[in-house]
Design an enzyme around this catalytic site. Structure first.
Site, PDB file in Angstrom:
ATOM      1  N   GLN A 207     -11.882  -9.538  36.107  1.00 38.97           N
ATOM      2  CA  GLN A 207     -11.467  -8.340  35.371  1.00 38.97           C
ATOM      3  C   GLN A 207     -11.919  -7.118  36.165  1.00 38.97           C
ATOM      4  OE1 GLN A 207      -9.780  -9.029  31.928  1.00 38.97           O
ATOM      5  NE2 GLN A 207      -9.550 -10.634  33.480  1.00 38.97           N
ATOM      6  N   GLY A 248      -9.745  -5.677  22.939  1.00 37.29           N
ATOM      7  CA  GLY A 248      -9.489  -6.506  24.105  1.00 37.29           C
ATOM      8  C   GLY A 248      -9.110  -5.710  25.339  1.00 37.29           C
ATOM      9  N   HIS A 249      -8.990  -6.436  26.456  1.00 39.68           N
ATOM     10  CA  HIS A 249      -8.737  -5.790  27.737  1.00 39.68           C
ATOM     11  C   HIS A 249      -7.370  -5.103  27.783  1.00 39.68           C
ATOM     12  CE1 HIS A 249      -7.140  -9.882  29.512  1.00 39.68           C
ATOM     13  NE2 HIS A 249      -6.546  -9.544  28.388  1.00 39.68           N
ATOM     14  N   ASN A 250      -7.356  -3.971  28.475  1.00 35.82           N
ATOM     15  CA  ASN A 250      -6.133  -3.191  28.710  1.00 35.82           C
ATOM     16  C   ASN A 250      -5.526  -2.580  27.460  1.00 35.82           C
ATOM     17  OD1 ASN A 250      -5.855  -5.624  31.049  1.00 35.82           O
ATOM     18  ND2 ASN A 250      -5.644  -3.512  31.743  1.00 35.82           N
ATOM     19  N   SER A 268      -4.055  -5.822  25.687  1.00 39.22           N
ATOM     20  CA  SER A 268      -2.812  -5.121  26.026  1.00 39.22           C
ATOM     21  C   SER A 268      -2.067  -4.591  24.806  1.00 39.22           C
ATOM     22  CB  SER A 268      -1.885  -6.032  26.850  1.00 39.22           C
ATOM     23  OG  SER A 268      -2.516  -6.403  28.058  1.00 39.22           O
TER      24      SER A 268
END
Length: 352
Positions: A207, A248-250, A268
């Site tokens: 990441q 969460g990521h992004n 996302s």
């Protein structure tokens, strides 16, 4: 608002005239009456300021012993005691609470028991308490307060006047704007949940993005904001994120949005501005929620929301016996559907 600052007077007390000027209200009664703290209508004494914004508590106004009450004009016309008339009493309460806030603040200074890299840049009037670890090339702006046991990783950057409570972890490369507040136990910049499955074996995806958080945003205790897989996770300005929230990521969260406790947001997700996500909501990954949306508690969002409004899917609690009966009926819904289809077909045949 005026330029009054917390603690500008001895014992942190202010006259009603000073408070009214600070919050944008108008005094009705003794403008020189001194106030030192806030209290509820039921418990406040003559040295305390209270407020009325919910009609549910109107009956308590008659018996309240508060030194003054923040009221809308309609209630003030019937109230005989000291009052500050405000167009939005709840906003007035928030502004007055900031002025009278008694929460201890750290004194400027750096503990000899903090570990600070020689390459870190520390601004003016910064407080860093014992046990804090500041990594290589970290930049900390003026007026920041760094609590005990905080970890700030390599190349992270904090703007001015940030408050980082005890035992917060800020990973490498994270960027916080000005006046960001982060409460204890929160982790910002941990790896996003990125893995590829190769014939049953999970392969980790590094990441390599970071996290960016805008000015004036507050993050509650024990929340997690994951770093991006490639691009950065982005939280806008003046957002409020409650305790135990997973982002969460992004993900991208727009300005002035509110994420309530125990909500889980998969990777996302793009959330617009002025969005309110209530407690316990689950949001699937790779979807978009437009501006000015409210999602009620325990809802599950599985697809894009493209129109502003209020959305719900959680089932409200009912007495257990009623829930049991409804569950039995739901189990029969397929059979009922088929019976209705047959009846409709029979009806169509008879009409033909």
């Amino acid at each position: 608002m005026s330029d009054l600052s917390k603690g500008s007077q001895s014992s942190n007390s202010f006259t009603l005239a000073e408070i009214a000027s600070h919050i944008g209200g108008e005094v009705s009664g003794d403008a020189q009456h001194k106030i030192s703290s806030m209290g509820t209508l039921a418990s406040a004494d003559a040295s305390q300021l209270s407020f009325l914004s919910n009609p549910k508590y109107t009956s308590e106004l008659k018996t309240s012993k508060a030194g003054a009450v923040i009221l809308a004009q309609a209630q003030a016309d019937e109230y005989k005691g000291n009052a500050i008339i405000h167009s939005n009493p709840y906003v007035g309460f928030a502004l007055a609470s900031q002025l009278l806030d008694s929460t201890p603040s750290q004194s400027a200074g750096i503990s000899v028991n903090a570990s600070i890299s020689q390459s870190a840049s520390i601004g003016k009037n910064v407080s860093i308490e014992a046990g804090a670890v500041i990594g290589k090339n970290v930049v900390i702006g003026d007026g920041c307060q760094i609590g005990a046991g905080v970890y700030i990783g390599e190349n992270a950057r904090l703007g001015n006047d940030c408050i980082i409570r005890a035992n917060v972890t800020i990973y490498h490369g994270v960027v916080l704007g000005n006046e960001v507040s982060v409460h204890s136990g929160t982790v910002i910049g941990a790896d996003g949940f990125g893995y590829a499955n190769n014939k049953g074996t999970w392969i980790k995806i590094p990441q390599t993005g970071a996290v960016q958080i805008g000015d004036g945003t507050e993050v509650g205790a024990n929340s997690c904001i994951d770093r991006g897989a490639l691009d950065d996770t982005q939280i806008g300005k003046n957002c409020i994120i409650d305790n135990m929230v997973q982002i969460g990521h992004n993900c991208i969260i727009g300005d002035h949005s509110c994420i309530c406790g125990s909500t889980g947001i998969a990777g996302s997700v793009t959330i617009g501005k002025h969005v309110i996500i209530a407690g316990g909501v689950g949001i699937n990954g790779h979807i978009t929620i437009c501006d000015n949306v409210q999602v009620t508690g325990f809802s599950m969002v599985t697809k894009n929301i493209t129109e502003s409004g209020v959305y719900s899917s959680g089932m409200p609690a009912v007495p257990t016996r009623e829930w049991q009966k409804n569950t039995v009926k739901l189990r029969s819904i397929d059979k009922l559907y088929e019976r209705v289809k047959i009846l409709e077909q029979q009806q169509s045949s008879s009409e033909a």
